[in-house]
Enzyme design. Structure first.
Site, PDB file in Angstrom:
ATOM      1  CG  ASN A 137      -1.856  -1.012   1.609  1.00 45.50           C
ATOM      2  OD1 ASN A 137      -2.150  -1.500   0.475  1.00 45.50           O
ATOM      3  ND2 ASN A 137      -2.140  -1.210   2.670  1.00 45.50           N
ATOM      4  CD  GLU A 140      -3.154  -4.801   5.034  1.00 40.47           C
ATOM      5  OE1 GLU A 140      -2.355  -4.568   4.438  1.00 40.47           O
ATOM      6  OE2 GLU A 140      -3.329  -4.081   5.907  1.00 40.47           O
ATOM      7  CG  ASN A 156      -2.875  -6.222  17.260  1.00 44.68           C
ATOM      8  OD1 ASN A 156      -3.922  -7.099  17.341  1.00 44.68           O
ATOM      9  ND2 ASN A 156      -2.860  -5.417  16.572  1.00 44.68           N
ATOM     10  CG  ASP A 172       3.923   6.272  13.061  1.00 39.94           C
ATOM     11  OD1 ASP A 172       2.785   5.364  13.262  1.00 39.94           O
ATOM     12  OD2 ASP A 172       4.262   6.607  11.886  1.00 39.94           O
ATOM     13  CB  ALA A 219       5.182  -0.798  10.172  1.00 37.97           C
ATOM     14  CB  ALA A 220       5.161  -1.632  16.184  1.00 31.70           C
ATOM     15  N   GLY A 221       4.108  -3.990  14.589  1.00 30.34           N
ATOM     16  CA  GLY A 221       4.034  -5.579  14.501  1.00 30.34           C
ATOM     17  C   GLY A 221       4.596  -6.269  13.307  1.00 30.34           C
ATOM     18  CG  ASP A 222       3.569  -4.903   9.296  1.00 33.29           C
ATOM     19  OD1 ASP A 222       2.588  -5.810   9.582  1.00 33.29           O
ATOM     20  OD2 ASP A 222       3.006  -3.652   8.967  1.00 33.29           O
TER      21      ASP A 222
HETATM   22  O1  RIB Z   1       0.723  -2.533   9.593  1.00 34.79           O
HETATM   23  C1  RIB Z   1       0.715  -1.408   9.163  1.00 34.79           C
HETATM   24  C2  RIB Z   1       0.182  -1.521   7.716  1.00 34.79           C
HETATM   25  O2  RIB Z   1      -1.136  -1.464   7.658  1.00 34.79           O
HETATM   26  C3  RIB Z   1       0.401   0.038   7.043  1.00 34.79           C
HETATM   27  O3  RIB Z   1       1.552   0.220   6.257  1.00 34.79           O
HETATM   28  C4  RIB Z   1      -0.816   0.115   6.276  1.00 34.79           C
HETATM   29  O4  RIB Z   1      -0.619   0.267   4.764  1.00 34.79           O
HETATM   30  C5  RIB Z   1      -1.806  -1.061   6.430  1.00 34.79           C
HETATM   31  O5  RIB Z   1      -1.391  -2.013   5.704  1.00 34.79           O
END
Ligand code: RIB
Length: 302
Positions: free
Chosen positions: A11, A138, A182, A244, A247-250
């Protein structure tokens, strides 16, 4: 180093900071608008590659200005892009507001929602290459199910991030080796609010009943709860000022899998993933906030 395949979303994130959350029908002033690369799939792929993993990504972009920028961003961060372009749709976007360091996200899936099984079948060789497969919520669920099924045929370990949470089918759960929700996704999945060790144990047991043996619940500023047997363990978070949390989980997931791909044991992989996500929350943006291996090791060794 073993190989990591990420199948998932990509995204463009449109982010504004706000002084408070607006009520319905209200207009308020925000500030610090930015566009930056994101998408849970792409973020997880970049988190793994930036910290030294060998990573390929399959997903879809649309026909607009964001497509090229996002693919470039993956490649600049060391991820091999194996995705598809879809002509008559926009690239996925996420509209993000940040209030007090925490985010709220509204997604328009765009091309992410238009991946088909036929597109996936053309990339089947990726599964033979991959030792680990990372999936999220997603992209269409049938793509996750088919991907996980192919992965099982090639002995690939399947890691699933059930985000955003929806009522995922039983079929998907039966192919998953690791699930990493999470705390809010855990609550939606189990109806258990994880606020102490007992409730964490209860939630882990309920998730296991779905057929997934290995569970990690990322627990924000409290750290994470993880379990791959009877035992549950808690890894406390590092104290960080959150700028911010996007994306912490990612970041956690990409780093956890990269550590496993390097041959790490579970405790060390969780330790590294926790340190990596504490760096990510201290910076703005999604993929822009993800740390390199050097940065993570420096933090762990200090
Ligand atoms: O996990 C964070 C992400 O969730 C963002 O980068 C946003 O694009 C959504 O997909």
């Amino acid at each position: 180093m073993k190989n990591i395949l990420v199948i998932g979303s990509i995204n463009m994130d449109l982010t504004v900071s706000t002084p408070r959350v607006p009520v319905m029908g209200e207009t308020i002033h925000g500030h610090s608008f930015s566009t930056s690369p994101g998408g849970k799939g792409a973020n997880q792929a970049i988190a793994a590659a930036k910290s030294g993993g060998t990573v390929k990504f399959f997903g879809a972009v649309g026909n607009d200005v964001y497509a090229k920028a996002l693919v470039n961003n993956l490649e600049c961060n060391g991820v091999e892009y194996n995705g598809v372009s879809i002509e008559d749709v926009s690239t996925g976007v996420a509209v993000i507001t940040i209030f007090n360091g925490n985010n709220s996200i509204i997604l328009d899936a765009g091309a992410n929602g238009r991946i088909t099984v036929e597109m996936l079948e053309k990339k089947k060789e990726l599964f033979a290459w991959a030792d680990y497969l990372i999936l999220q919520g997603e992209i269409p669920e049938e793509i996750n199910i088919e991907s996980a099924k192919y992965a099982k045929e090639t002995g690939t370990v399947v890691v699933f991030n059930p985000a955003p949470y929806q009522d995922f089918s039983d079929e998907l759960y039966k192919y998953i080796d690791w699930i990493i929700p999470n705390e809010s996704e855990t609550e939606l999945m189990t109806r258990v609010c994880v606020d102490n060790e007992d409730s964490a144990r209860k939630a882990v047991d309920l998730i296991r009943k779905k057929g997934v043996r290995n569970v990690i619940i990322t627990w924000g500023e409290k750290g994470s709860v993880y379990s791959c047997g009877e035992d549950i363990k808690i890894m406390p978070a590092r104290k960080t000022e959150a700028v911010d949390t996007t994306a912490a989980g990612d970041c956690f997931i990409g780093n956890f899998v990269r550590m496993l791909a390097e041959g790490s044991d579970i405790d060390t992989a969780v330790l590294y993933a926790t340190a990596a996500s504490s760096i990510a929350v201290s910076r703005r943006g999604a993929s822009d906030s993800l740390p390199t291996k050097n940065e993570i090791e420096k933090l762990i060794n200090c």
